[in-house]
Scaffold this motif. Structure first.
Motif, PDB file in Angstrom:
ATOM      1  N   ILE A  68     -44.336 147.407  68.230  1.00  0.00           N
ATOM      2  CA  ILE A  68     -43.531 146.187  68.298  1.00  0.00           C
ATOM      3  C   ILE A  68     -44.420 145.015  67.936  1.00  0.00           C
ATOM      4  CG2 ILE A  68     -42.211 144.686  69.831  1.00  0.00           C
ATOM      5  CD1 ILE A  68     -41.529 147.189  71.453  1.00  0.00           C
ATOM      6  N   VAL A  69     -43.934 144.136  67.087  1.00  0.00           N
ATOM      7  CA  VAL A  69     -44.700 142.954  66.681  1.00  0.00           C
ATOM      8  C   VAL A  69     -44.012 141.693  67.201  1.00  0.00           C
ATOM      9  CG1 VAL A  69     -45.934 143.894  64.712  1.00  0.00           C
ATOM     10  CG2 VAL A  69     -43.604 143.110  64.404  1.00  0.00           C
ATOM     11  N   HIS A  70     -43.558 141.754  68.445  1.00  0.00           N
ATOM     12  CA  HIS A  70     -42.838 140.619  69.020  1.00  0.00           C
ATOM     13  C   HIS A  70     -43.725 139.409  69.259  1.00  0.00           C
ATOM     14  CE1 HIS A  70     -44.936 142.196  72.333  1.00  0.00           C
ATOM     15  NE2 HIS A  70     -44.089 141.946  73.296  1.00  0.00           N
ATOM     16  N   ASP A  71     -45.042 139.601  69.282  1.00  0.00           N
ATOM     17  CA  ASP A  71     -45.946 138.474  69.521  1.00  0.00           C
ATOM     18  C   ASP A  71     -46.184 137.643  68.273  1.00  0.00           C
ATOM     19  OD1 ASP A  71     -46.241 139.231  72.139  1.00  0.00           O
ATOM     20  OD2 ASP A  71     -47.983 140.488  71.728  1.00  0.00           O
ATOM     21  N   LEU A  72     -45.725 138.107  67.128  1.00  0.00           N
ATOM     22  CA  LEU A  72     -45.910 137.361  65.891  1.00  0.00           C
ATOM     23  C   LEU A  72     -45.107 136.064  65.951  1.00  0.00           C
ATOM     24  CD1 LEU A  72     -47.525 138.203  63.391  1.00  0.00           C
ATOM     25  CD2 LEU A  72     -45.380 138.714  62.301  1.00  0.00           C
ATOM     26  N   PRO A  73     -45.618 134.999  65.357  1.00  0.00           N
ATOM     27  CA  PRO A  73     -44.878 133.733  65.394  1.00  0.00           C
ATOM     28  C   PRO A  73     -43.459 133.887  64.850  1.00  0.00           C
ATOM     29  CG  PRO A  73     -47.042 133.416  64.440  1.00  0.00           C
ATOM     30  CD  PRO A  73     -46.854 134.889  64.606  1.00  0.00           C
ATOM     31  N   ARG A  74     -42.576 133.147  65.405  1.00  0.00           N
ATOM     32  CA  ARG A  74     -41.167 133.228  64.992  1.00  0.00           C
ATOM     33  C   ARG A  74     -40.977 132.873  63.523  1.00  0.00           C
ATOM     34  NH1 ARG A  74     -38.244 133.566  69.858  1.00  0.00           N
ATOM     35  NH2 ARG A  74     -39.407 132.735  71.602  1.00  0.00           N
ATOM     36  N   ALA A  75     -41.927 132.150  62.956  1.00  0.00           N
ATOM     37  CA  ALA A  75     -41.820 131.740  61.556  1.00  0.00           C
ATOM     38  C   ALA A  75     -42.022 132.905  60.594  1.00  0.00           C
ATOM     39  CB  ALA A  75     -42.843 130.653  61.250  1.00  0.00           C
ATOM     40  N   ALA A  76     -42.518 134.029  61.088  1.00  0.00           N
ATOM     41  CA  ALA A  76     -42.720 135.191  60.217  1.00  0.00           C
ATOM     42  C   ALA A  76     -41.371 135.743  59.790  1.00  0.00           C
ATOM     43  CB  ALA A  76     -43.526 136.261  60.937  1.00  0.00           C
ATOM     44  N   SER A  77     -41.226 135.953  58.504  1.00  0.00           N
ATOM     45  CA  SER A  77     -39.965 136.481  57.988  1.00  0.00           C
ATOM     46  C   SER A  77     -39.845 137.969  58.285  1.00  0.00           C
ATOM     47  CB  SER A  77     -39.899 136.254  56.476  1.00  0.00           C
ATOM     48  OG  SER A  77     -40.879 137.063  55.836  1.00  0.00           O
ATOM     49  N   ASP A  78     -38.656 138.499  58.103  1.00  0.00           N
ATOM     50  CA  ASP A  78     -38.444 139.935  58.297  1.00  0.00           C
ATOM     51  C   ASP A  78     -39.290 140.749  57.331  1.00  0.00           C
ATOM     52  OD1 ASP A  78     -36.672 139.542  60.372  1.00  0.00           O
ATOM     53  OD2 ASP A  78     -34.904 139.583  59.067  1.00  0.00           O
ATOM     54  N   ALA A  79     -39.461 140.264  56.111  1.00  0.00           N
ATOM     55  CA  ALA A  79     -40.279 140.978  55.128  1.00  0.00           C
ATOM     56  C   ALA A  79     -41.737 141.019  55.578  1.00  0.00           C
ATOM     57  CB  ALA A  79     -40.164 140.306  53.759  1.00  0.00           C
ATOM     58  N   THR A  80     -42.220 139.933  56.143  1.00  0.00           N
ATOM     59  CA  THR A  80     -43.598 139.901  56.644  1.00  0.00           C
ATOM     60  C   THR A  80     -43.752 140.849  57.822  1.00  0.00           C
ATOM     61  OG1 THR A  80     -43.896 137.629  55.898  1.00  0.00           O
ATOM     62  CG2 THR A  80     -45.412 138.422  57.591  1.00  0.00           C
ATOM     63  N   ARG A  81     -42.796 140.842  58.713  1.00  0.00           N
ATOM     64  CA  ARG A  81     -42.834 141.767  59.857  1.00  0.00           C
ATOM     65  C   ARG A  81     -42.843 143.214  59.372  1.00  0.00           C
ATOM     66  NH1 ARG A  81     -41.398 139.691  65.021  1.00  0.00           N
ATOM     67  NH2 ARG A  81     -41.002 137.461  64.917  1.00  0.00           N
ATOM     68  N   GLN A  82     -42.061 143.515  58.365  1.00  0.00           N
ATOM     69  CA  GLN A  82     -42.017 144.873  57.817  1.00  0.00           C
ATOM     70  C   GLN A  82     -43.364 145.234  57.189  1.00  0.00           C
ATOM     71  OE1 GLN A  82     -39.581 146.894  58.430  1.00  0.00           O
ATOM     72  NE2 GLN A  82     -40.501 148.590  57.332  1.00  0.00           N
ATOM     73  N   ASP A 101     -53.811 146.161  69.446  1.00  0.00           N
ATOM     74  CA  ASP A 101     -55.138 146.594  68.986  1.00  0.00           C
ATOM     75  C   ASP A 101     -55.761 145.566  68.049  1.00  0.00           C
ATOM     76  OD1 ASP A 101     -55.007 149.040  70.353  1.00  0.00           O
ATOM     77  OD2 ASP A 101     -54.110 150.066  68.626  1.00  0.00           O
ATOM     78  N   LEU A 102     -54.950 144.972  67.210  1.00  0.00           N
ATOM     79  CA  LEU A 102     -55.480 144.052  66.204  1.00  0.00           C
ATOM     80  C   LEU A 102     -55.770 142.658  66.735  1.00  0.00           C
ATOM     81  CD1 LEU A 102     -53.483 144.998  63.001  1.00  0.00           C
ATOM     82  CD2 LEU A 102     -55.558 145.994  63.936  1.00  0.00           C
ATOM     83  N   VAL A 103     -55.064 142.231  67.755  1.00  0.00           N
ATOM     84  CA  VAL A 103     -55.244 140.857  68.222  1.00  0.00           C
ATOM     85  C   VAL A 103     -56.045 140.749  69.513  1.00  0.00           C
ATOM     86  CG1 VAL A 103     -53.165 140.022  67.085  1.00  0.00           C
ATOM     87  CG2 VAL A 103     -53.041 140.766  69.467  1.00  0.00           C
ATOM     88  N   ARG A 104     -56.398 141.865  70.130  1.00  0.00           N
ATOM     89  CA  ARG A 104     -57.164 141.764  71.364  1.00  0.00           C
ATOM     90  C   ARG A 104     -58.543 141.173  71.072  1.00  0.00           C
ATOM     91  NH1 ARG A 104     -57.931 148.133  72.696  1.00  0.00           N
ATOM     92  NH2 ARG A 104     -59.369 148.569  70.985  1.00  0.00           N
ATOM     93  N   PRO A 150     -61.017 147.415  59.599  1.00  0.00           N
ATOM     94  CA  PRO A 150     -60.297 147.571  58.322  1.00  0.00           C
ATOM     95  C   PRO A 150     -58.818 147.194  58.420  1.00  0.00           C
ATOM     96  CG  PRO A 150     -61.671 149.493  58.751  1.00  0.00           C
ATOM     97  CD  PRO A 150     -61.684 148.664  59.996  1.00  0.00           C
ATOM     98  N   ALA A 151     -58.202 147.517  59.546  1.00  0.00           N
ATOM     99  CA  ALA A 151     -56.795 147.159  59.733  1.00  0.00           C
ATOM    100  C   ALA A 151     -56.630 145.644  59.827  1.00  0.00           C
ATOM    101  CB  ALA A 151     -56.234 147.835  60.984  1.00  0.00           C
ATOM    102  N   ARG A 152     -57.540 144.986  60.555  1.00  0.00           N
ATOM    103  CA  ARG A 152     -57.489 143.525  60.641  1.00  0.00           C
ATOM    104  C   ARG A 152     -57.665 142.894  59.267  1.00  0.00           C
ATOM    105  NH1 ARG A 152     -61.265 143.740  65.491  1.00  0.00           N
ATOM    106  NH2 ARG A 152     -59.860 143.651  67.256  1.00  0.00           N
ATOM    107  N   ASN A 153     -58.627 143.407  58.514  1.00  0.00           N
ATOM    108  CA  ASN A 153     -58.873 142.859  57.178  1.00  0.00           C
ATOM    109  C   ASN A 153     -57.651 143.029  56.284  1.00  0.00           C
ATOM    110  OD1 ASN A 153     -61.417 142.075  57.925  1.00  0.00           O
ATOM    111  ND2 ASN A 153     -62.428 143.851  57.033  1.00  0.00           N
ATOM    112  N   ALA A 154     -57.005 144.186  56.368  1.00  0.00           N
ATOM    113  CA  ALA A 154     -55.790 144.417  55.576  1.00  0.00           C
ATOM    114  C   ALA A 154     -54.690 143.443  55.998  1.00  0.00           C
ATOM    115  CB  ALA A 154     -55.317 145.858  55.738  1.00  0.00           C
ATOM    116  N   LEU A 155     -54.573 143.217  57.294  1.00  0.00           N
ATOM    117  CA  LEU A 155     -53.575 142.274  57.805  1.00  0.00           C
ATOM    118  C   LEU A 155     -53.850 140.860  57.309  1.00  0.00           C
ATOM    119  CD1 LEU A 155     -51.197 141.624  59.717  1.00  0.00           C
ATOM    120  CD2 LEU A 155     -52.903 141.270  61.502  1.00  0.00           C
ATOM    121  N   TYR A 156     -55.118 140.422  57.423  1.00  0.00           N
ATOM    122  CA  TYR A 156     -55.471 139.078  56.966  1.00  0.00           C
ATOM    123  C   TYR A 156     -55.193 138.923  55.479  1.00  0.00           C
ATOM    124  CZ  TYR A 156     -58.344 139.030  61.269  1.00  0.00           C
ATOM    125  OH  TYR A 156     -58.800 139.114  62.558  1.00  0.00           O
TER     126      TYR A 156
END
Length: 86
Positions: A3-17, A32-35, A44-50
């Motif tokens: 679940i990515v519910h902590d992502l800012p509300r401004a994130a679009s559905d495509a970004t969430r996907q 795991d990525l934001v702790r 590597p996962a954080r870098n891919a996300l960024y």
């Protein structure tokens, strides 16, 4: 499915996907990525996300806020990734 519910509300559905795809590919959860620890396992996962968020037009401060990091950490990470791909 993480679940990515902590992502800012401004994130679009495509970004969430896109984030879900990254989490699935690396077997990570959003937590795991934001702790706050610096576990090398998730680097590597954080870098891919960024990288993905930066390519979608997100600013360094916005990525930092979403990922609970300072914007300079995002900048440093993306500079390293760019150096490796050159």
């Amino acid at each position: 499915m993480p679940i990515v519910h902590d992502l800012p509300r401004a994130a679009s559905d495509a970004t969430r996907q896109s984030i879900r795809h990254i989490l699935d590919a690396y077997g990570a959860t959003w937590h795991d990525l934001v702790r706050s620890d610096r576990a090398a396992r998730w680097r590597p996962a954080r870098n891919a996300l960024y990288w993905m968020l930066h390519c979608k037009g997100w600013s360094y401060p916005r990525i930092g806020r979403a990922c609970q990091r300072d914007h300079t950490s995002i900048l440093k990470s993306l500079r390293k990734a760019t150096k490796w791909t050159s």
